[in-house]
Design a protein around this motif. Structure first.
Motif: not given
Length: 270
Positions: A136-137, A162
């Motif tokens: 993800d981030q 994401t």
């Protein structure tokens, strides 16, 4: 019939040129009897309109080596030093240089260009850490911000999901890219960004918002997208009046993303 030798012929030619018989007038181009363009300064095809300055274009990068910048660019990083950068915490930039690349030193904070820019063309190249870590981030996260506030997201989005407006080449929190053009972790990627700065009225309200056009690895992913304001996390952005120029910021998000071949061309409107 008399025949003249080379020296005599050359003497005659010089005399004719000097007398104006063979003198060439300056080539004529353009027109003055055409309609006036909006603004009332130049005619269509105006012969008096200044010609574009001549520059030397740069060369393309490869995975093995960065290319060169155009001759009119401000080179912010050429693989050698951090002289064009400073820390957002004050003092010298504390990122690392390894094998000609500028590498985020996690925890050192963001870095700001010492030069400031308004409307401009920015070129930069980045490579996500390899082997990839996180998701993800939390995977290859950084960002490039115009005026230190308008963010284009840098993220490893190769086989990494994401939220759309936090994607690589997104205008963070606002506009997802049109497509995912990400390369594999460790491979060099390019951003070519045309950024138009916002204009403000005297009372601080927005006259015209900022816009960005972005090519990611040569693919158009933002097409004159209108920015809603500065970067905001889990919130709506809101413009605040600022000057006509500001620094380029590279974000430290805790991941050792590499950068190279960073240059900027100010775009002056004639």
């Amino acid at each position: 019939m008399s025949r003249r030798g080379p020296l005599a012929c050359a003497t005659v030619m010089v005399g004719l040129v000097a007398s104006g018989v063979w003198a060439q007038e300056k080539p004529k181009y353009g027109y003055k009897d055409t309609p006036m363009l909006p603004g009332g300064k130049w005619h269509v095809h105006d012969s008096d309109r200044p010609l574009p300055p001549v520059i030397t274009p740069g060369t393309a990068s490869t995975q093995d080596a960065p290319g060169s910048a155009p001759s009119d660019a401000v080179v912010l990083f050429d693989g050698k030093d951090l002289s064009h950068w400073k820390s957002d915490r004050g003092g010298e930039a504390k990122w690392d240089i390894r094998d000609g690349a500028l590498v985020i030193h996690p925890g050192a904070g963001a870095i700001l260009s010492r030069d400031e820019f308004g409307d401009c063309q920015l070129h930069l190249e980045f490579a996500s850490p390899v082997p990839p870590k996180g998701a993800d981030q939390g995977r290859g996260n950084s960002g490039v911000m115009f005026f230190g506030r308008y963010e284009i997201q840098v993220l490893d989005c190769y086989d990494n999901k994401t939220y759309a407006d936090g994607h690589a080449a997104a205008i963070y929190g606002q506009h997802p890219p049109l497509v995912n053009a990400s390369r594999k972790p460790g491979e060099w990627q390019t951003y070519d960004i045309l950024f138009t700065a916002p204009r403000f009225k005297d009372d601080g309200t927005v006259e015209t918002p900022a816009h960005a056009t972005i090519l990611h690895n040569g693919v158009a992913v933002q097409n004159h997208a209108e920015l809603l304001g500065p970067m905001a996390f889990r919130a709506l952005p809101k413009y605040r009046k600022h000057g006509p120029a500001g620094p380029i910021l590279l974000q430290d998000h805790g991941n050792p993303v590499r950068f190279r071949n960073i240059w900027v061309r100010p775009l002056n409107h004639g």
